[in-house]
Design an enzyme around this catalytic site. Structure first.
Site, PDB file in Angstrom:
ATOM      1  N   SER A  47     -18.234   4.099  -1.777  1.00 33.28           N
ATOM      2  CA  SER A  47     -18.400   3.465  -3.100  1.00 33.28           C
ATOM      3  C   SER A  47     -18.922   4.449  -4.144  1.00 33.28           C
ATOM      4  N   THR A  72      -4.943   6.408   3.423  1.00 37.24           N
ATOM      5  CA  THR A  72      -3.649   5.777   3.691  1.00 37.24           C
ATOM      6  C   THR A  72      -2.545   6.843   3.732  1.00 37.24           C
ATOM      7  N   GLU A 100     -10.057   0.544  -2.832  1.00 35.33           N
ATOM      8  CA  GLU A 100      -9.898   0.613  -4.296  1.00 35.33           C
ATOM      9  C   GLU A 100     -11.118   0.006  -4.997  1.00 35.33           C
ATOM     10  N   PHE A 115      -3.731  10.215  -1.027  1.00 35.31           N
ATOM     11  CA  PHE A 115      -4.761  10.399  -2.059  1.00 35.31           C
ATOM     12  C   PHE A 115      -6.120  10.471  -1.387  1.00 35.31           C
ATOM     13  N   SER A 130       0.823  -1.212   0.000  1.00 36.98           N
ATOM     14  CA  SER A 130       0.000   0.000   0.000  1.00 36.98           C
ATOM     15  C   SER A 130       0.861   1.268   0.000  1.00 36.98           C
ATOM     16  N   PHE A 171     -25.733   1.085 -11.137  1.00 35.84           N
ATOM     17  CA  PHE A 171     -25.501   2.178 -10.180  1.00 35.84           C
ATOM     18  C   PHE A 171     -26.481   3.338 -10.380  1.00 35.84           C
ATOM     19  N   CYS A 229      -6.714   7.040 -11.935  1.00 38.72           N
ATOM     20  CA  CYS A 229      -5.618   6.709 -10.995  1.00 38.72           C
ATOM     21  C   CYS A 229      -5.931   5.367 -10.334  1.00 38.72           C
TER      22      CYS A 229
HETATM   23  P1  TGC Z   1     -19.358   6.726 -14.107  1.00 33.87           P
HETATM   24  O1  TGC Z   1     -20.435   7.619 -14.657  1.00 33.87           O
HETATM   25  O2  TGC Z   1     -19.428   5.270 -14.395  1.00 33.87           O
HETATM   26  O3  TGC Z   1     -17.935   7.242 -14.587  1.00 33.87           O
HETATM   27  C1  TGC Z   1     -17.571   8.615 -14.525  1.00 33.87           C
HETATM   28  C2  TGC Z   1     -16.496   8.851 -15.576  1.00 33.87           C
HETATM   29  O4  TGC Z   1     -15.316   8.091 -15.236  1.00 33.87           O
HETATM   30  C3  TGC Z   1     -14.995   7.166 -16.288  1.00 33.87           C
HETATM   31  N1  TGC Z   1     -14.508   5.943 -15.619  1.00 33.87           N
HETATM   32  C4  TGC Z   1     -13.217   5.611 -15.560  1.00 33.87           C
HETATM   33  N2  TGC Z   1     -12.126   6.179 -16.088  1.00 33.87           N
HETATM   34  C5  TGC Z   1     -10.942   5.596 -15.845  1.00 33.87           C
HETATM   35  N3  TGC Z   1     -10.798   4.481 -15.090  1.00 33.87           N
HETATM   36  C6  TGC Z   1     -11.878   3.880 -14.540  1.00 33.87           C
HETATM   37  N4  TGC Z   1     -11.734   2.796 -13.777  1.00 33.87           N
HETATM   38  C7  TGC Z   1     -13.160   4.441 -14.774  1.00 33.87           C
HETATM   39  N5  TGC Z   1     -14.412   4.124 -14.384  1.00 33.87           N
HETATM   40  C8  TGC Z   1     -15.243   5.059 -14.921  1.00 33.87           C
HETATM   41  C9  TGC Z   1     -16.286   6.989 -17.043  1.00 33.87           C
HETATM   42  O5  TGC Z   1     -16.052   6.572 -18.363  1.00 33.87           O
HETATM   43  C10 TGC Z   1     -16.886   8.372 -16.973  1.00 33.87           C
HETATM   44  O6  TGC Z   1     -16.200   9.180 -17.900  1.00 33.87           O
HETATM   45  P2  TGC Z   1     -16.945  10.443 -18.622  1.00 33.87           P
HETATM   46  O7  TGC Z   1     -15.950  10.912 -19.651  1.00 33.87           O
HETATM   47  O8  TGC Z   1     -18.184   9.877 -19.213  1.00 33.87           O
HETATM   48  O9  TGC Z   1     -17.190  11.445 -17.553  1.00 33.87           O
HETATM   49  O10 TGC Z   1     -19.290   7.004 -12.540  1.00 33.87           O
HETATM   50  P3  TGC Z   1     -20.270   6.604 -11.355  1.00 33.87           P
HETATM   51  O11 TGC Z   1     -20.444   7.787 -10.483  1.00 33.87           O
HETATM   52  O12 TGC Z   1     -21.494   5.924 -11.888  1.00 33.87           O
HETATM   53  O13 TGC Z   1     -19.409   5.534 -10.540  1.00 33.87           O
HETATM   54  C11 TGC Z   1     -19.112   4.295 -11.024  1.00 33.87           C
HETATM   55  C12 TGC Z   1     -18.373   3.453  -9.936  1.00 33.87           C
HETATM   56  C13 TGC Z   1     -19.314   3.024  -8.842  1.00 33.87           C
HETATM   57  C14 TGC Z   1     -17.860   2.228 -10.650  1.00 33.87           C
HETATM   58  C15 TGC Z   1     -17.206   4.267  -9.330  1.00 33.87           C
HETATM   59  O14 TGC Z   1     -17.652   5.327  -8.580  1.00 33.87           O
HETATM   60  C16 TGC Z   1     -16.296   3.425  -8.457  1.00 33.87           C
HETATM   61  O15 TGC Z   1     -15.366   2.802  -8.961  1.00 33.87           O
HETATM   62  N6  TGC Z   1     -16.523   3.403  -7.104  1.00 33.87           N
HETATM   63  C17 TGC Z   1     -15.594   2.782  -6.170  1.00 33.87           C
HETATM   64  C18 TGC Z   1     -14.848   3.867  -5.417  1.00 33.87           C
HETATM   65  C19 TGC Z   1     -13.440   3.495  -5.150  1.00 33.87           C
HETATM   66  O16 TGC Z   1     -12.844   2.610  -5.737  1.00 33.87           O
HETATM   67  N7  TGC Z   1     -12.810   4.202  -4.244  1.00 33.87           N
HETATM   68  C20 TGC Z   1     -11.441   4.003  -3.946  1.00 33.87           C
HETATM   69  C21 TGC Z   1     -10.884   5.135  -3.103  1.00 33.87           C
HETATM   70  S1  TGC Z   1      -9.117   5.209  -3.140  1.00 33.87           S
HETATM   71  C22 TGC Z   1      -8.597   3.902  -2.257  1.00 33.87           C
HETATM   72  O17 TGC Z   1      -9.331   3.059  -1.818  1.00 33.87           O
HETATM   73  C23 TGC Z   1      -7.150   3.845  -2.044  1.00 33.87           C
HETATM   74  S2  TGC Z   1      -6.589   2.549  -1.061  1.00 33.87           S
HETATM   75  C24 TGC Z   1      -4.966   2.898  -1.178  1.00 33.87           C
HETATM   76  C25 TGC Z   1      -4.040   1.847  -0.659  1.00 33.87           C
HETATM   77  O18 TGC Z   1      -3.715   1.924   0.542  1.00 33.87           O
HETATM   78  O19 TGC Z   1      -3.568   1.018  -1.494  1.00 33.87           O
HETATM   79  P1  FAD Z   2     -19.606   1.738   1.502  1.00 30.60           P
HETATM   80  O1  FAD Z   2     -19.495   2.378   0.166  1.00 30.60           O
HETATM   81  O2  FAD Z   2     -20.484   2.353   2.506  1.00 30.60           O
HETATM   82  O3  FAD Z   2     -20.047   0.223   1.273  1.00 30.60           O
HETATM   83  C1  FAD Z   2     -20.563  -0.595   2.321  1.00 30.60           C
HETATM   84  C2  FAD Z   2     -21.075  -1.893   1.679  1.00 30.60           C
HETATM   85  O4  FAD Z   2     -22.147  -1.584   0.770  1.00 30.60           O
HETATM   86  C3  FAD Z   2     -20.005  -2.617   0.856  1.00 30.60           C
HETATM   87  O5  FAD Z   2     -20.137  -3.998   1.028  1.00 30.60           O
HETATM   88  C4  FAD Z   2     -20.352  -2.237  -0.569  1.00 30.60           C
HETATM   89  O6  FAD Z   2     -19.925  -3.212  -1.509  1.00 30.60           O
HETATM   90  C5  FAD Z   2     -21.873  -2.162  -0.503  1.00 30.60           C
HETATM   91  N1  FAD Z   2     -22.428  -1.304  -1.553  1.00 30.60           N
HETATM   92  C6  FAD Z   2     -22.266   0.019  -1.750  1.00 30.60           C
HETATM   93  N2  FAD Z   2     -22.888   0.428  -2.851  1.00 30.60           N
HETATM   94  C7  FAD Z   2     -23.465  -0.676  -3.402  1.00 30.60           C
HETATM   95  C8  FAD Z   2     -24.229  -0.915  -4.566  1.00 30.60           C
HETATM   96  N3  FAD Z   2     -24.533   0.053  -5.443  1.00 30.60           N
HETATM   97  N4  FAD Z   2     -24.651  -2.177  -4.799  1.00 30.60           N
HETATM   98  C9  FAD Z   2     -24.333  -3.186  -3.947  1.00 30.60           C
HETATM   99  N5  FAD Z   2     -23.597  -3.029  -2.836  1.00 30.60           N
HETATM  100  C10 FAD Z   2     -23.163  -1.779  -2.570  1.00 30.60           C
HETATM  101  N6  FAD Z   2      -9.854   5.886   0.203  1.00 30.60           N
HETATM  102  C11 FAD Z   2      -9.147   6.916  -0.352  1.00 30.60           C
HETATM  103  O7  FAD Z   2      -9.707   7.799  -0.995  1.00 30.60           O
HETATM  104  N7  FAD Z   2      -7.781   6.972  -0.194  1.00 30.60           N
HETATM  105  C12 FAD Z   2      -7.090   6.045   0.514  1.00 30.60           C
HETATM  106  O8  FAD Z   2      -5.854   6.132   0.620  1.00 30.60           O
HETATM  107  C13 FAD Z   2      -7.821   4.981   1.130  1.00 30.60           C
HETATM  108  N8  FAD Z   2      -7.168   4.088   1.914  1.00 30.60           N
HETATM  109  C14 FAD Z   2      -7.909   3.186   2.643  1.00 30.60           C
HETATM  110  C15 FAD Z   2      -7.280   2.400   3.615  1.00 30.60           C
HETATM  111  C16 FAD Z   2      -8.021   1.528   4.397  1.00 30.60           C
HETATM  112  C17 FAD Z   2      -7.356   0.756   5.495  1.00 30.60           C
HETATM  113  C18 FAD Z   2      -9.421   1.388   4.172  1.00 30.60           C
HETATM  114  C19 FAD Z   2     -10.243   0.432   4.990  1.00 30.60           C
HETATM  115  C20 FAD Z   2     -10.036   2.143   3.209  1.00 30.60           C
HETATM  116  C21 FAD Z   2      -9.304   3.072   2.446  1.00 30.60           C
HETATM  117  N9  FAD Z   2      -9.935   3.930   1.535  1.00 30.60           N
HETATM  118  C22 FAD Z   2      -9.227   4.947   0.943  1.00 30.60           C
HETATM  119  C23 FAD Z   2     -11.404   3.920   1.417  1.00 30.60           C
HETATM  120  C24 FAD Z   2     -11.958   2.785   0.566  1.00 30.60           C
HETATM  121  O9  FAD Z   2     -11.746   3.010  -0.789  1.00 30.60           O
HETATM  122  C25 FAD Z   2     -13.447   2.667   0.914  1.00 30.60           C
HETATM  123  O10 FAD Z   2     -13.525   2.086   2.200  1.00 30.60           O
HETATM  124  C26 FAD Z   2     -14.199   1.826  -0.117  1.00 30.60           C
HETATM  125  O11 FAD Z   2     -14.252   2.466  -1.375  1.00 30.60           O
HETATM  126  C27 FAD Z   2     -15.645   1.518   0.357  1.00 30.60           C
HETATM  127  O12 FAD Z   2     -16.279   2.659   0.848  1.00 30.60           O
HETATM  128  P2  FAD Z   2     -17.024   2.606   2.288  1.00 30.60           P
HETATM  129  O13 FAD Z   2     -16.043   2.069   3.273  1.00 30.60           O
HETATM  130  O14 FAD Z   2     -17.589   3.936   2.524  1.00 30.60           O
HETATM  131  O15 FAD Z   2     -18.140   1.509   2.131  1.00 30.60           O
END
Ligand code: TGC
Ligand code: FAD
Length: 408
Positions: A161, A187, A387, A152, A114, A407, A262
């Site tokens: 999510s 993180t 992620e 980030f 990470s 979604f 990203c």
């Molecule tokens: P949606 O309308 O589908 O998309 C918006 C725009 O984004 C484009 N797009 C992407 N582009 C690049 N890479 C991808 N993976 C992409 N996915 C979508 C899409 O084409 C669109 O472009 P445009 O030109 O039309 O504007 O967006 P939505 O609001 O419906 O959301 C879709 C969804 C649910 C899949 C998205 O929000 C999602 O992936 N949610 C999960 C959130 C998530 O992953 N959070 C992570 C936070 S960071 C983290 O966890 C770091 S951990 C770090 C560590 O310690 O390692």
């Molecule tokens: P929620 O979105 O509230 O989800 C709760 C549950 O509901 C999950 O099981 C999910 O799958 C489900 N759910 C949600 N929506 C739907 C749907 N439409 N349909 C079906 N099921 C659904 N984020 C950053 O930005 N930067 C970081 O560096 C980072 N580091 C992290 C480090 C750690 C240790 C952890 C635990 C998290 C980190 N995150 C970071 C956040 C991480 O990306 C979020 O925890 C993750 O995206 C889920 O969001 P949430 O925890 O709010 O869960």
């Protein structure tokens, strides 16, 4: 009990931690698919993990402390942005080198992987991809050398999510923007020098900006009490009327595709990284199954243990092939976000299931920190969620194959 009246589990635990790791997880000769550069990168990182991470990680994880001193070493072995250009602080290697480096780091600990994922894919990559020339010059060399630590900020307390619902926002104020809001689960935030933050502008468009430690109104309190990823530091980002100069805002990118692109980069790395955690659990279980005797023979001789081990190596091999193919597509610039989602989801779930099976093979000893298995298992609970959660990635695949968006 053995003839000295000692528990065999403890005795063999002591013996086995000294034994060298098995290398028997390349069941399909995947090495032959790697370039010499890939293998050199992998072997160098594997060696570094053995020397610098394995001896200390149980202790740091036990104490829920981040081994910050590893940042410099990670920079030296080229773990930050392995596939970014050298002139921008990266390693100039291909996507498979990036993958095998993440695999070896996560063999040590998901938290150490990470550290590298965030720095390389979530901080350096957006600055490289979306930053102005001045931003690149100012931040990338220091991030690449580990002098600066980055984080980030996308997730918010009420928007995980669904990041498009974010409420963190910027308002125009002459030569600066005024930033308000909060990010959660970030993180490295408490130790970061800079944060790449995603916030909505006055038109409701998502923008990216670089917030520096020390800016008035900006704080990053630590989140305590994690049972997972304990050797990684996690915190919040709190913005109270923070004045961020306009020169710190990414000039062009607008919308969620900025942060999501990203995430594609980082999720790709996790698809490989999870294999490393699985390999470490499998190695430990295989070794233990050959050492531990019950009913007068090694437990590895029982069919039920063999079933577990055979299924583990089968699943690892399938995950390796998935990651390798994804890597070849990524090298050609053809890996789609949905393909990356499939690999992240499959490989993390695979690793978590292997950790659980490996824990069973270790019996009671499996719950102790004499073995890496329980630590990996607990870490992987986070990896399954961050992620993009397991179910979010499933819905991304579902949308890709049906054309219907679950979604909206
Ligand atoms: P949606 O309308 O589908 O998309 C918006 C725009 O984004 C484009 N797009 C992407 N582009 C690049 N890479 C991808 N993976 C992409 N996915 C979508 C899409 O084409 C669109 O472009 P445009 O030109 O039309 O504007 O967006 P939505 O609001 O419906 O959301 C879709 C969804 C649910 C899949 C998205 O929000 C999602 O992936 N949610 C999960 C959130 C998530 O992953 N959070 C992570 C936070 S960071 C983290 O966890 C770091 S951990 C770090 C560590 O310690 O390692
Ligand atoms: P929620 O979105 O509230 O989800 C709760 C549950 O509901 C999950 O099981 C999910 O799958 C489900 N759910 C949600 N929506 C739907 C749907 N439409 N349909 C079906 N099921 C659904 N984020 C950053 O930005 N930067 C970081 O560096 C980072 N580091 C992290 C480090 C750690 C240790 C952890 C635990 C998290 C980190 N995150 C970071 C956040 C991480 O990306 C979020 O925890 C993750 O995206 C889920 O969001 P949430 O925890 O709010 O869960």
């Amino acid at each position: 009990m053995n003839e000295n009246g000692k528990a065999n589990g403890v005795a063999s635990a002591k013996k086995s931690v000294k034994t060298d790791q098995f290398q028997g997880h390349d069941y399909y000769n995947i090495d032959e698919l790697l370039s010499d550069e890939n293998k050199m990168a992998r072997d160098a990182v594997r060696q570094w993990v053995k020397q610098e991470v394995s001896p200390i990680i149980e202790d740091y994880s036990n104490r829920a402390e981040c081994p910050h001193h590893l940042f410099k070493g990670l920079a030296e072995i080229g773990a930050f942005g392995p596939s970014l250009p050298v002139e921008y602080g990266g390693g100039g290697m291909d996507e498979i080198a990036y993958g095998v480096i993440m695999q070896e780091l996560e063999r040590g600990d998901s938290g150490v992987r990470s550290m590298a994922s965030v720095q390389g894919s979530l901080v350096m990559y957006p600055i490289y991809r979306f930053g102005s020339e001045a931003q690149k010059k100012k931040y990338l060399p220091k991030l690449g050398s580990g002098e600066f630590i980055g984080c980030f900020g996308l997730t918010e307390p009420d928007h995980g999510s669904n990041p498009s619902g974010m409420i963190t926002n910027i308002k125009d104020d002459g030569d600066a923007y005024i930033l308000n809001g909060a990010k959660m689960w970030i993180t490295n935030s408490p130790v970061a020098d800079i944060a790449v933050v995603w916030a909505k502008d006055e038109e409701g468009k998502i923008r990216g900006l670089i917030v520096e430690k020390g800016m008035k109104g900006f704080s990053a309190p630590e989140i305590h009490g994690k049972w997972s990823l304990r050797a990684s530091i996690t915190g919040e980002l709190v913005f109270e009327d923070v004045r961020v100069p306009k020169e710190n805002v990414f000039p062009e990118v607008r919308g969620l595709k900025g942060p999501l692109s990203c995430l594609s980069k980082a999720r790709y790395g996790i698809a490989w990284g999870a294999i490393g955690a699985a390999m470490d659990c499998y190695d430990s279980a295989l070794r233990y199954s050959l050492e531990r005797e019950q009913f007068g023979r090694p437990i590895g001789g029982f069919q039920l243990t063999q079933k577990k081990l055979a299924e583990m190596i089968t699943e690892i091999t399938k995950a390796q092939l998935l990651a390798w193919r994804l890597g070849t597509l990524a090298n050609e610039g053809k890996a789609s976000p949905a393909q990356i989602s499939m690999a992240k989801r499959n490989n993390v779930q695979m690793a978590l299931e292997i950790a659980r099976e490996a824990r069973q093979i270790h019996g009671g000893m499996g719950i102790t920190n004499e073995y890496p298995v329980m630590r990996h298992m607990m870490n992987l609970e986070t990896v399954l969620t961050y992620e993009g959660t397991h179910d979010i990635h499933l819905l991304i695949t579902g949308m890709d194959v049906t054309g219907l968006n679950a979604f909206k």
